[in-house]
Design a protein around this motif. Structure first.
Motif, PDB file in Angstrom:
ATOM      1  N   MET A   1      51.479  47.735  40.229  1.00 47.05           N
ATOM      2  CA  MET A   1      50.272  47.107  40.757  1.00 47.05           C
ATOM      3  C   MET A   1      49.343  46.761  39.599  1.00 47.05           C
ATOM      4  N   HIS A   2      48.807  45.549  39.597  1.00 42.87           N
ATOM      5  CA  HIS A   2      47.928  45.101  38.520  1.00 42.87           C
ATOM      6  C   HIS A   2      46.557  44.765  39.119  1.00 42.87           C
ATOM      7  N   VAL A   3      45.501  45.368  38.553  1.00 44.04           N
ATOM      8  CA  VAL A   3      44.167  45.285  39.120  1.00 44.04           C
ATOM      9  C   VAL A   3      43.195  44.682  38.100  1.00 44.04           C
ATOM     10  N   LEU A   4      42.366  43.784  38.555  1.00 42.61           N
ATOM     11  CA  LEU A   4      41.289  43.237  37.734  1.00 42.61           C
ATOM     12  C   LEU A   4      40.014  44.012  38.039  1.00 42.61           C
ATOM     13  N   THR A   5      39.455  44.658  37.031  1.00 45.35           N
ATOM     14  CA  THR A   5      38.233  45.437  37.181  1.00 45.35           C
ATOM     15  C   THR A   5      37.032  44.597  36.746  1.00 45.35           C
ATOM     16  N   LEU A   6      36.004  44.557  37.580  1.00 49.12           N
ATOM     17  CA  LEU A   6      34.735  43.910  37.225  1.00 49.12           C
ATOM     18  C   LEU A   6      33.673  44.989  37.122  1.00 49.12           C
TER      19      LEU A   6
END
Length: 329
Positions: A1-6
């Motif tokens: 799973m690949h997540v973009l963190t803001l």
């Protein structure tokens, strides 16, 4: 799973610590921070948030399973893209402070919202998950006080009680003036001297030594979500004297010696009692409820659920983005 963190604060220890724990479970992260510099004297302006939106939209097109937006002001830019599912984590001041309208407006448009306490859920007034930030029980654990004091340079304090205030003085919400008043009164009432130790800007790995070196943690914040310092103190068996903010009362239930207060008088009485008992607390057992292993399990469940939802076109969120700008005028 690949997540973009803001995030507005890429170095937030509780966030990076939780991300590291998730990486051990197979999650990978990329991070986009809000543009601009922030310090005690400088705050980001609306332009900084608005010029980050195109970057988020471009980056979101790189095949992420979901976007995890940390703090209410990042929600509009997460929602500006219209395909990737969004998880929003609210930190406390974005529910209890002036950012609240943006958080409230953005939350229904997100696929999942995470708050740190039941009080935050009630204040938000919407359905959401309650997942406090986890504490690393390996990093934060009891240690002999003499050894800890040597490690932090407090080995020459004599018989003076050491009260820990682990927050930057410039963070007004932490209310250092109130902590100083409380300790000054207690110092005058006890035969042994009482010293307030304001500790900030140290490496997070060193915080456990300060927790073990102190005799009590004092929390005088005007508001909180789920204060990490309290959970870290529990893990080190450091007695806590705190105002009834965030989830403090829940975290300190059954913990002794410790004290939850609503007034200065109760803070004073609680601190006197805790110091005079000269005992470590039984807090470590309570800290297991919010161990980083447990919160990682909960977050991974959210990620898997949200990433498995069917992608859909989102409502336009121009109004939410505009709200970020209006807040700063």
């Amino acid at each position: 799973m690949h997540v973009l963190t803001l995030t507005t604060y890429a170095d937030a220890p509780f966030m990076t610590q939780q991300m590291a724990a998730l990486e051990e479970r197979g999650v990978s992260f990329s991070t986009v921070s809000v543009a601009g510099e922030v310090s005690a004297d400088t705050a980001r302006g609306p332009t900084d948030y608005l010029r980050t939106v195109p970057k988020v939209i471009r980056e979101a097109g790189n095949g992420y399973d979901l976007i995890h937006a940390h703090y209410g002001l990042t929600a509009p830019m997460a929602l500006a893209q219209r395909q990737t599912p969004v998880v929003l984590s609210l930190w406390g001041s974005d529910v209890h402070g002036p950012v609240k309208p943006i958080s409230v407006a953005s939350a229904p448009l997100c696929d999942e919202v995470i708050v740190m306490s039941e009080g935050m859920r009630s204040e938000l007034g919407q359905d959401c998950r309650v997942i406090p930030d986890g504490v690393d029980l390996e990093r934060f654990q009891p240690k002999p006080q003499a050894r800890a004091r040597e490690a932090v340079g407090w080995d020459d304090v004599g018989d003076a009680y050491q009260v820990l205030f682990p927050y930057p003085p410039e963070r007004e919400v932490k209310n250092l003036p109130r902590a100083k008043r409380i300790v000054s009164v207690v110092d005058n009432l006890l035969e042994r001297p009482v010293e307030l130790r304001v500790v900030h800007g140290v490496d997070h790995d060193a915080v456990a030594d300060y927790m073990n070196a102190a005799d009590a943690l004092l929390l005088t914040s005007d508001s909180e979500g789920s204060p990490n310092s309290v959970k870290e103190a529990l893990a080190c068996n450091l007695p806590v004297v705190a105002l009834d903010v965030g989830d403090v009362r829940e975290r300190l239930a059954g913990v002794s010696p410790s004290h939850v207060a609503t007034t200065d008088e109760e803070l004073i009485d609680g601190l006197i009692n805790v110091l005079q008992r000269e005992e470590r607390s039984n807090g470590r057992e309570a800290a297991r409820d919010v161990s980083i292993d447990r919160t990682t399990d909960q977050l991974l469940e959210v990620y898997e659920q949200v990433a498995g939802t069917e992608k859909r076109t989102r409502p336009r969120v121009t109004a939410a983005v505009d709200a970020v700008a209006r807040r700063h005028h």
